[in-house]
Design an enzyme around this catalytic site. Structure first.
Site, short mmCIF file in Angstrom:
data_model
loop_
_atom_site.label_atom_id
_atom_site.label_comp_id
_atom_site.label_asym_id
_atom_site.label_seq_id
_atom_site.Cartn_x
_atom_site.Cartn_y
_atom_site.Cartn_z
N ILE A 29 21.44 81.24 61.17
CA ILE A 29 22.76 80.90 62.10
C ILE A 29 22.04 81.02 63.49
O ILE A 29 22.76 80.54 64.48
CB ILE A 29 23.79 81.63 62.10
N HIS A 92 11.94 87.30 52.41
CA HIS A 92 12.58 85.80 52.69
C HIS A 92 11.34 85.16 53.32
O HIS A 92 10.45 85.55 53.66
CB HIS A 92 13.69 86.12 53.58
N HIS A 94 11.02 81.46 55.71
CA HIS A 94 11.75 80.50 56.61
C HIS A 94 11.24 79.36 56.43
O HIS A 94 9.92 78.74 56.32
CB HIS A 94 11.30 80.73 58.11
#
Length: 135
Positions: A29, A92, A94
């Protein structure tokens, strides 16, 4: 419980791109560029390389069609991948549409997109996603 675990559990809304039994992909976001997507395992492990081997390999296999959808959705030379993992203690990767090395510079300012811009970005990627069930 990390913010990513809360997203997976549906406690925090996200702009979901794809999901399977082990992985979840959603828009960042506060992206570096439009289309910046995070891919996370559904287990809470801080360091990517501490993931069990089946999760680590599944994460990349799962990310492949998402990356291809990003490449089809935005003008870019390719979809870059980065593992930083310092901002959230949940493994995670990207996925970022890039045209230069500087496009993966995480020290740059992040975009502040409206909810409408995020929804349009999500729909653009979803419309180009093949090989995985859509969100």
């Amino acid at each position: 419980m990390t913010i990513f675990s809360k997203i997976i559990a549906g406690e925090i809304p996200s702009y979901k791109i794809a999901e399977n039994e082990k992985c979840y992909a959603f828009l960042d976001i506060f992206p570096l560029v439009k289309g910046h997507t995070l891919v996370i395992p559904k287990i809470e492990v801080d360091n990517l390389f501490d993931l069990p081997a089946d999760y680590l390999s599944e994460l990349l296999v799962f990310a492949q069609p998402v990356a291809k959808a990003i490449e089809r959705s935005f003008r870019c030379n390719r979809c870059g991948i980065s593992v930083v993992g310092l901002e959230v203690p949940h493994a995670h990767i990207h996925l970022v549409p890039i045209n230069s090395m500087d496009d993966l510079n995480f020290t740059r300012g992040k975009l502040k997109l409206s909810q409408d811009e995020l929804r349009k970005t999500q729909q653009k990627i979803l419309s180009n996603l093949t090989g995985l069930p859509a969100a």
